[in-house]
Motif scaffolding. Structure first.
Motif: not given
Length: 211
Positions: A89, A91, A99, A101-102, A142
């Protein structure tokens, strides 16, 4: 001669240097004794490419120990990471502008892996030398955690004899000149700390869980 692979990351998020690579590079070709030598490998701060670079380095070197280093700005101590989570995920975007996410590192992998380094013995050895360190139960979500999970997944499925794990490092003093009240640690201290973990990892058995 036994090999130890130390990895560090390229700078990211606008930083000009990355603590992890400064330490790893300083240890390149360091020899604990006549039987053990260290090889450093820089990894890109890019989700997909970091695992490809890591696997290539392990395939070529066949190390006995792999210690991955990452930068954790704001931390005042070394963070000996215990758990690699199968979760991403981001940031912020990585250095390739990705990037995620989830999402997952490995779609068919377990939820988490434990490091198989002797973390408690390493922590005791560091504290005996008055080097601030603690056990950490989260490596974040990350690129650092992603690469840590990738390492342990590779060990589980292809290289069961390798001891591997991840350590987050504080900023270096030169990185916090314009960051008031942000902790840092001297490069010489960080190098000594990783040398202690290397030596302990070669000498001690992995932590045993009490059941």
């Amino acid at each position: 001669m036994a090999k130890v692979l130390i990895t560090g990351f390229e700078p990211f998020a606008g930083e000009s240097i990355n603590t992890s690579w400064q330490v790893a590079n300083a240890l390149h070709h360091w020899q604990l004794d006549d039987e053990v030598s260290v090889v450093a490998q820089q990894l890109p701060c890019v989700f997909k490419q970091c695992l490809l670079s890591l696997e290539q380095a392990i395939n070529q070197l066949k190390p006995a120990v792999v210690i991955m280093l990452g930068q954790a700005g704001g931390c005042a101590q070394l963070q000996l990471e215990k758990i690699a989570s199968n979760y991403i995920d981001a940031h912020i975007a990585d250095n390739a502008g990705q990037q995620p996410r989830n999402s997952l590192t490995a779609s068919h992998g377990p939820a988490a892996y434990f490091s198989n380094l002797p973390l408690h013995a390493s922590l005791n050895a560091l504290q005996l030398q008055h080097i601030p360190a603690q056990l950490s139960l989260s490596a974040g979500s990350y690129v650092c955690n992603h690469s840590f999970y990738g390492l342990m997944h590779l060990i589980k499925n292809q290289y069961a004899s390798i001891k591997g794990g991840f350590i987050h490092l504080p900023y270096l003093p030169e990185q916090v000149i314009h960051k008031p009240n942000t902790p840092s640690m001297a490069l010489t201290t960080l190098i000594s700390a990783v040398q202690i973990v290397i030596e302990t990892s070669l000498q001690q058995r992995p932590d045993q869980l009490v059941t």
